[in-house]
Motif scaffolding. Structure first.
Motif, PDB file in Angstrom:
ATOM      1  N   TYR A   1      -1.386  -3.549  -8.807  1.00 13.48           N
ATOM      2  CA  TYR A   1      -0.469  -2.087  -9.138  1.00 13.48           C
ATOM      3  C   TYR A   1      -1.159  -1.458 -10.546  1.00 13.48           C
ATOM      4  O   TYR A   1      -0.814  -2.174 -11.509  1.00 13.48           O
ATOM      5  CB  TYR A   1       1.013  -2.215  -9.330  1.00 13.48           C
ATOM      6  CG  TYR A   1       1.603  -2.577  -7.933  1.00 13.48           C
ATOM      7  CD1 TYR A   1       2.606  -1.367  -7.332  1.00 13.48           C
ATOM      8  CD2 TYR A   1       1.675  -3.738  -7.232  1.00 13.48           C
ATOM      9  CE1 TYR A   1       3.061  -1.534  -6.235  1.00 13.48           C
ATOM     10  CE2 TYR A   1       2.322  -4.029  -6.072  1.00 13.48           C
ATOM     11  CZ  TYR A   1       3.077  -2.591  -5.421  1.00 13.48           C
ATOM     12  OH  TYR A   1       3.711  -3.030  -4.237  1.00 13.48           O
ATOM     13  N   ASP A   2      -1.833  -0.445 -10.395  1.00 14.71           N
ATOM     14  CA  ASP A   2      -2.514   0.181 -11.594  1.00 14.71           C
ATOM     15  C   ASP A   2      -1.566   1.465 -11.905  1.00 14.71           C
ATOM     16  O   ASP A   2      -1.506   2.320 -10.988  1.00 14.71           O
ATOM     17  CB  ASP A   2      -3.797   0.514 -11.406  1.00 14.71           C
ATOM     18  CG  ASP A   2      -4.520   1.390 -12.225  1.00 14.71           C
ATOM     19  OD1 ASP A   2      -4.448   0.734 -13.245  1.00 14.71           O
ATOM     20  OD2 ASP A   2      -4.778   2.596 -12.184  1.00 14.71           O
ATOM     21  N   HIS A   3      -1.071   1.373 -12.914  1.00 12.36           N
ATOM     22  CA  HIS A   3      -0.052   2.527 -13.403  1.00 12.36           C
ATOM     23  C   HIS A   3      -0.680   4.097 -13.260  1.00 12.36           C
ATOM     24  O   HIS A   3      -0.082   4.774 -12.756  1.00 12.36           O
ATOM     25  CB  HIS A   3       0.659   2.409 -14.898  1.00 12.36           C
ATOM     26  CG  HIS A   3       1.295   3.308 -15.217  1.00 12.36           C
ATOM     27  ND1 HIS A   3       1.166   4.684 -15.926  1.00 12.36           N
ATOM     28  CD2 HIS A   3       2.742   3.325 -15.365  1.00 12.36           C
ATOM     29  CE1 HIS A   3       1.952   5.273 -16.381  1.00 12.36           C
ATOM     30  NE2 HIS A   3       3.050   4.473 -15.806  1.00 12.36           N
TER      31      HIS A   3
ATOM     32  N   LEU B   1       0.809  -1.332  -0.013  1.00 11.86           N
ATOM     33  CA  LEU B   1       0.072   0.000  -0.202  1.00 11.86           C
ATOM     34  C   LEU B   1       0.930   1.261   0.023  1.00 11.86           C
ATOM     35  O   LEU B   1       0.473   2.201  -0.680  1.00 11.86           O
ATOM     36  CB  LEU B   1      -0.876   0.071   1.310  1.00 11.86           C
ATOM     37  CG  LEU B   1      -2.060  -0.972   1.138  1.00 11.86           C
ATOM     38  CD1 LEU B   1      -2.481  -1.274   2.553  1.00 11.86           C
ATOM     39  CD2 LEU B   1      -2.898  -0.926   0.044  1.00 11.86           C
ATOM     40  N   GLY B   2       1.958   1.180   0.825  1.00 13.24           N
ATOM     41  CA  GLY B   2       2.997   2.484   0.665  1.00 13.24           C
ATOM     42  C   GLY B   2       3.584   2.339  -0.548  1.00 13.24           C
ATOM     43  O   GLY B   2       4.009   3.682  -0.917  1.00 13.24           O
ATOM     44  N   ASN B   3       3.564   1.532  -1.643  1.00 13.31           N
ATOM     45  CA  ASN B   3       4.141   1.617  -2.832  1.00 13.31           C
ATOM     46  C   ASN B   3       3.249   2.224  -3.834  1.00 13.31           C
ATOM     47  O   ASN B   3       3.404   2.263  -4.934  1.00 13.31           O
ATOM     48  CB  ASN B   3       4.835   0.358  -3.127  1.00 13.31           C
ATOM     49  CG  ASN B   3       6.236  -0.067  -2.492  1.00 13.31           C
ATOM     50  OD1 ASN B   3       6.867   0.918  -1.997  1.00 13.31           O
ATOM     51  ND2 ASN B   3       6.630  -1.171  -2.410  1.00 13.31           N
ATOM     52  N   GLY B   4       1.804   2.253  -3.301  1.00 12.58           N
ATOM     53  CA  GLY B   4       0.735   2.571  -4.127  1.00 12.58           C
ATOM     54  C   GLY B   4      -0.100   1.801  -4.897  1.00 12.58           C
ATOM     55  O   GLY B   4      -0.892   2.054  -5.793  1.00 12.58           O
ATOM     56  N   ALA B   5       0.013   0.389  -4.050  1.00  8.96           N
ATOM     57  CA  ALA B   5      -1.006  -0.534  -4.888  1.00  8.96           C
ATOM     58  C   ALA B   5      -2.316  -0.454  -4.027  1.00  8.96           C
ATOM     59  O   ALA B   5      -2.380   0.305  -2.889  1.00  8.96           O
ATOM     60  CB  ALA B   5      -0.459  -2.136  -4.425  1.00  8.96           C
ATOM     61  N   ARG B   6      -3.340  -1.166  -4.651  1.00 11.53           N
ATOM     62  CA  ARG B   6      -4.483  -1.024  -4.236  1.00 11.53           C
ATOM     63  C   ARG B   6      -4.921  -2.493  -3.568  1.00 11.53           C
ATOM     64  O   ARG B   6      -4.354  -3.346  -4.268  1.00 11.53           O
ATOM     65  CB  ARG B   6      -5.549  -0.774  -5.278  1.00 11.53           C
ATOM     66  CG  ARG B   6      -6.992  -0.861  -4.848  1.00 11.53           C
ATOM     67  CD  ARG B   6      -7.898  -0.484  -5.991  1.00 11.53           C
ATOM     68  NE  ARG B   6      -8.241  -1.058  -7.038  1.00 11.53           N
ATOM     69  CZ  ARG B   6      -8.997  -1.115  -7.945  1.00 11.53           C
ATOM     70  NH1 ARG B   6      -9.526  -0.075  -8.273  1.00 11.53           N
ATOM     71  NH2 ARG B   6      -9.361  -2.363  -8.935  1.00 11.53           N
TER      72      ARG B   6
END
Length: 434
Positions: free
Chosen positions: A394-396, A362-367
């Motif tokens: 991981y959605d760009h 989540l900290g890396n931006g994943a959902r």
């Protein structure tokens, strides 16, 4: 002392105890002005340290931690000057005064061949003593500070590992795999098949040692369980065809390899760069997702159920029965409540309390995309999370916004499917939701 009783580095020819010799060499190394002579002393110190027994190494590490501190008088003077005049020159002088001589000593130890690996091993060794010996935290912090510079993204290299990779490196994958055990060479060969990818970061100072590696499966649709990903595919042509048809890349194992580099972040760079590599090789890929464990779920849920106050406490006897996951009737009764409880565990606030794997992704931006029932019924999976696994997507187009939301206020971006699990939760008091 007469000149002929000293070495070229100014050390006595007498033979002190090995640990005292190591301390003498450390002090001499810090006082050496020339690079060549310093490198010679560093090599000798490295040799002496490698021969010390466990007690003497412990003694030497305490010596490094408690000596070589900043000069108090110089630091106080620099601090007072900066408080009186916060100009750039005063700030630089304060930084120099605060920099412990120990860090320069560690830099010089690094001049010896194998010095970087020795320092990583040193920090790994310190870890077991930190709780009982707070003074060692100074040495640990200095090593971490230096490693953050030496192992920054500009110095590390991404490599794809396959069946042609030297056996010495492949053996490290078997040894370092931390999520799903690699059961020998046949198992490893499957994980390096044409419909699989493995990438690792390497550093020039440790050419044969992976720092971190990720294993990827190229599949159709969102994988929800481990057995199909680890199943043996004996037909390489079929595996190549599977890779060509794949629309999803599943990151199913990420393993850090060097305990001495704990706290140095590689995973976020690794995932993002591997995504770019895979998109270049397989333009048809549409989704990039993990299939991840939930290592803290059982340890969180167990005490909640055991105290009897939770409305789901009646689940405990069933969860403690041996082999319930192999009995379809028993497992189906547990499915809905456990998926709901796991969704609650992964989304509870504040976000600093969430599962460590969830915090990383989540900290890396994943959902948080999906919570999967019995995704891993191997003993470790049952022990950690009752077999539940999770997809982090991981959605760009949304990675940066998701990352910012999580860092800014702990927002956990999740899919409608996860929201549906949370909506089924029975009503209960706020205290019970903690």
């Amino acid at each position: 002392m007469t000149p002929n009783t000293q070495t070229s580095s100014g050390l006595s020819n007498s033979k002190p105890a090995p640990v005292d010799r190591a301390k003498d060499l450390a002090a001499a190394l810090l006082s050496e002005g020339g690079e060549a002579s310093g490198a010679q002393v560093a090599r000798e110190l490295h040799h002496v340290l490698s021969a010390l027994d466990a007690d003497d190494r412990h003694n030497f590490l305490r010596y490094l931690a408690t000596e070589f501190r900043p000069d108090r008088t110089a630091l106080r003077a620099a601090s007072e000057r900066y408080l009186a005049d916060d100009a750039a020159e005063a700030a630089a002088a304060l930084a120099r005064a605060a920099d412990p001589p120990r860090q320069e000593l560690l830099r010089r130890i690094n001049m010896a061949p194998g010095g970087t690996g020795a320092l990583i091993a040193m920090r790994s060794e310190i870890a077991s003593w930190l709780r009982g010996e707070p003074e060692l935290k100074l040495l640990d912090a200095d090593l971490k500070h230096l490693f953050a510079s030496w192992f920054n993204r500009g110095f590390i290299e991404l490599r794809r590992l396959d069946w042609q990779t030297p056996a010495a490196v492949l053996e490290k994958l078997i040894a370092y795999e931390a999520v799903h055990e690699i059961k020998g060479w046949d198992d490893l060969r499957r994980r390096l098949a044409p419909d699989r990818r493995c990438f690792a970061f390497f550093h020039p100072a440790l050419p044969g040692e992976p720092l971190i590696f990720v294993e990827v499966a190229l599949v159709q649709g969102l994988a929800t369980a481990m057995p199909p990903l680890l199943a043996r595919e004996t037909d390489e042509e079929a595996a190549r065809a599977q890779a060509a048809r794949a629309d999803t890349a599943i990151f199913y194992s990420i393993s850090n390899c060097q305990d001495g580099l704990r706290g140095i972040s590689f995973g976020n760079f690794l995932i993002k760069q591997v995504v770019e590599e895979l998109k270049a090789e397989f333009p048809q890929l549409k989704r990039f997702s993990t299939l991840s464990p939930v290592p803290g779920f059982r340890s969180w849920l167990g005490p909640r159920l055991a105290n009897g106050s939770d409305p789901d406490a009646a689940l405990l006897p069933q969860l403690e029965s041996c082999g319930w996951w192999n009995d379809p009737t028993q497992s189906e009764k547990l499915r809905a409540p456990l998926l709901r409880l796991c969704a609650r565990y992964l989304t509870r606030q504040p976000s600093i309390r969430i599962d460590p794997v969830a915090r990383f992704h989540l900290g890396n931006g994943a959902r948080l995309e999906r919570v999967n029932w019995l995704g891993n019924n191997a003993p470790r999976g049952i022990q950690e999370s009752f077999g539940i696994m999770v997809n982090y997507l991981y959605d760009h187009d949304s990675i940066e916004n998701n990352h910012e939301a999580f860092v800014r206020d702990g927002t956990i971006v999740r899919s409608p499917e996860v929201d549906t699990l949370l909506e089924t939760e029975p009503m209960r008091g706020a205290a019970e939701r903690r």
